[in-house]
Design a protein around this motif. Structure first.
Motif, PDB file in Angstrom:
ATOM      1  N   ASN A 141      -2.806  13.664 -10.409  1.00  0.00           N
ATOM      2  CA  ASN A 141      -1.936  12.987  -9.790  1.00  0.00           C
ATOM      3  C   ASN A 141      -1.674  11.488 -10.072  1.00  0.00           C
ATOM      4  N   ASP A 173       0.551  10.027 -11.438  1.00  0.00           N
ATOM      5  CA  ASP A 173       1.845   9.466 -11.183  1.00  0.00           C
ATOM      6  C   ASP A 173       1.675   8.485 -10.100  1.00  0.00           C
ATOM      7  N   GLN A 174       0.690   8.881  -8.959  1.00  0.00           N
ATOM      8  CA  GLN A 174       0.624   7.951  -7.843  1.00  0.00           C
ATOM      9  C   GLN A 174      -0.440   6.936  -8.046  1.00  0.00           C
ATOM     10  N   ASP A 210      -2.141   3.256  -9.119  1.00  0.00           N
ATOM     11  CA  ASP A 210      -1.487   2.100  -9.454  1.00  0.00           C
ATOM     12  C   ASP A 210      -2.080   1.455 -10.710  1.00  0.00           C
ATOM     13  N   SER A 224      -9.891   1.652  -3.134  1.00  0.00           N
ATOM     14  CA  SER A 224      -8.725   0.680  -3.395  1.00  0.00           C
ATOM     15  C   SER A 224      -8.067   0.397  -1.946  1.00  0.00           C
ATOM     16  N   ASN A 279      -5.051  -0.388  -1.778  1.00  0.00           N
ATOM     17  CA  ASN A 279      -3.278  -0.232  -2.044  1.00  0.00           C
ATOM     18  C   ASN A 279      -3.002   0.798  -0.885  1.00  0.00           C
ATOM     19  N   PRO A 280      -2.211   0.608   0.156  1.00  0.00           N
ATOM     20  CA  PRO A 280      -1.810   1.472   1.053  1.00  0.00           C
ATOM     21  C   PRO A 280      -0.741   2.804   0.374  1.00  0.00           C
ATOM     22  N   ASP A 281      -0.397   2.642  -0.481  1.00  0.00           N
ATOM     23  CA  ASP A 281       0.424   3.467  -1.297  1.00  0.00           C
ATOM     24  C   ASP A 281      -0.521   4.658  -1.722  1.00  0.00           C
ATOM     25  N   MET A 282      -1.706   4.525  -1.761  1.00  0.00           N
ATOM     26  CA  MET A 282      -2.659   5.435  -2.641  1.00  0.00           C
ATOM     27  C   MET A 282      -3.438   6.045  -1.453  1.00  0.00           C
ATOM     28  N   LYS A 283      -3.227   5.648  -0.189  1.00  0.00           N
ATOM     29  CA  LYS A 283      -3.883   6.088   0.804  1.00  0.00           C
ATOM     30  C   LYS A 283      -4.012   7.453   1.028  1.00  0.00           C
ATOM     31  N   ASP A 284      -3.047   8.332   0.985  1.00  0.00           N
ATOM     32  CA  ASP A 284      -2.913   9.881   0.974  1.00  0.00           C
ATOM     33  C   ASP A 284      -3.729  10.428   0.067  1.00  0.00           C
TER      34      ASP A 284
END
Ligand code: ATP
Ligand code: MG
Length: 427
Positions: free
Chosen positions: A188, A190-191, A193, A210, A212-217
């Motif tokens: 993964n 591409d997900q 940071d 981390s 970083n909210p973008d990596m939460k899932d």
């Protein structure tokens, strides 16, 4: 006028009356730690940079970008401590305190990290920490966590805090898991940071931490370390949970709670709150059975925790509990000339020695008696103690109650001490 010089960004002055909250918190910490058989250790704020590089690890936020490092006049690289555990272990090893011994130690003081200052996150902050060397747990793990809970309870902030728990297993079981995690994260990629891509092979566990909210899932769906624990760590973890339940300490298991450093083993825990925005961790702790060996000593099991003092104080401000330590002035001593001041200086000292706990301000700076009485009143003192020429001649001291309508009294020094002793002990 010359331009004023201001404090360094992210480094706070702590002023009265807030200092009283600090005093209260430190008092509770000290008393609780003493009550659990811990002894204080003090060590320098500066250490050789190598100590932190080797203990915290090169691929971490702290070492990569947060340390205050500089060359001294002898071109030696030194660092202001970003945390205390490494220094504590270094000092204990250096003084032969760890060989075949159990040590329960505590310390407190400033730490330095070059971070973006915001509420609950500063460049100089303070920690209050406990470390235990020489015990493998899980008994001491439970004892330490129960102790941290009792500190929160006494400070009136336990209801704001949740205990999160995880186990990192042994380095051997973790290295198996590490491979799986790298595999998952690589699939993964591409997900990830930028920081995480850099850490992928060097410190993948740290990616789980981390913010970083973008990596939460991505993180939520990652394989869990807990599912890959070795038998010994699993038993350790289960026993710890059993002890905590028995002690009535509620906890949540957070499988993403990690410390990306190799020396951490088994138990990790944090007290977190939702009352401080993103800076939610008030106290962080864990077992680090690998550290002493990593620093050149014999393998020594160890576990510790650190409270962030600023976050603790911020929470205390939101608590209903009255944190007031009685610091009010009892008496204000005034004199009316240079010779009576000299007598006043001596008497003030006598009274403070004879009357335990007496808080007495000696007026300095001269001025008329009227003016001094005004200052006495403003100080909040219950009593004004007056030594004038008349008192000097009669070897007496005048006492005026500033808050009650009682006639002024004339007393000998020892009578006054007895009187104040009686009044103060009744308060
Ligand atoms: P965070 O995830 O908030 O950055 P951390 O994992 O870097 O914390 P630790 O190294 O575990 O923090 O430090 C222990 C405690 O010290 C933290 O739980 C926190 O209460 C406090 N702390 C850490 N960094 C700071 C800081 N820059 N300012 C104020 N308190 C801090
Ligand atoms: Mg940090």
């Amino acid at each position: 006028m010359a331009e004023m010089i201001q404090a360094v960004r992210g480094m706070n002055d702590i002023l009265p009356p807030e200092t009283f909250l600090w005093l209260y918190a430190e008092y509770i910490f000290r008393r609780t730690l003493l009550g659990h058989g811990f002894q204080e250790i003090r060590f320098p704020i500066l250490e050789k940079t190598e100590l932190f590089k080797r203990s915290i690890g090169e691929i971490t936020d702290i070492v990569e970008k947060e340390m205050y490092t500089f060359l001294d006049r002898n071109e030696e690289s030194l660092t202001l401590r970003p945390e205390g555990t490494a220094s504590c272990a270094r000092a204990a090893m250096e003084h032969g305190m760890l060989h075949n011994q159990i040590q329960r130690l505590w310390y407190s003081g400033p730490c330095f990290r070059y971070e973006r200052p915001q509420k609950g996150r500063y460049r100089q902050f303070h920690q209050f920490s406990a470390e235990v060397f020489g015990l493998t747990g899980p008994d001491i793990d439970a004892e330490l966590i129960v102790m941290s809970a009792s500190i929160l309870e006494k400070l009136g902030i336990k209801s704001f805090s949740t205990l999160q728990l995880n186990s990192l297993g042994t380095p051997a079981s973790r290295s198996e898991y590490r491979k799986r995690l790298i595999h998952y994260l690589s699939e993964n990629k591409d997900q990830l940071d930028e920081d995480s891509v850099r850490r992928l092979h060097k410190n993948p566990l740290r990616i789980l931490d981390s913010k970083n909210p973008d990596m939460k899932d991505l993180i939520a769906n990652a394989p869990k370390l807990l599912d890959h624990l070795d038998e010994e760590s699993l038993q350790h973890f289960e026993k710890l949970q059993e002890y905590l339940k028995y002690a009535g300490i509620n906890f949540e298991i957070n499988p993403c709670l990690v410390r990306g450093l190799d020396y951490y083993t088994k138990t990790v825990f944090e007290w977190v709150t939702d009352k401080l925005g993103a800076q939610g961790t008030v106290c962080a702790g864990g077992r680090y059975d690998g550290l002493v060996e990593q620093l050149g000593g014999k393998p020594t099991p160890a576990i510790g925790f650190s409270f962030g003092m600023e976050r603790t104080i911020l929470l205390m401000k939101q608590s209903e509990k009255n944190h007031k330590i009685d610091t009010g002035i009892h008496a204000y001593l005034i004199t009316d000339s240079e010779s009576t001041f000299a007598a006043g200086l001596k008497t003030a000292n006598y009274l403070r020695t004879k009357v335990p706990g007496l808080r007495l301000v000696l007026h300095c700076g001269g001025g008329s008696l009227k003016n001094q009485f005004k200052k006495a009143d403003k100080s909040g003192a219950q009593y004004a103690i007056i030594i004038g020429e008349h008192e000097l001649k009669t070897r007496s001291i005048s006492l005026k109650n500033l808050r009650e309508d009682i006639p002024q009294q004339s007393l000998y020094q020892d009578e006054l001490a007895e009187y104040l002793k009686l009044k103060i002990s009744k308060k």
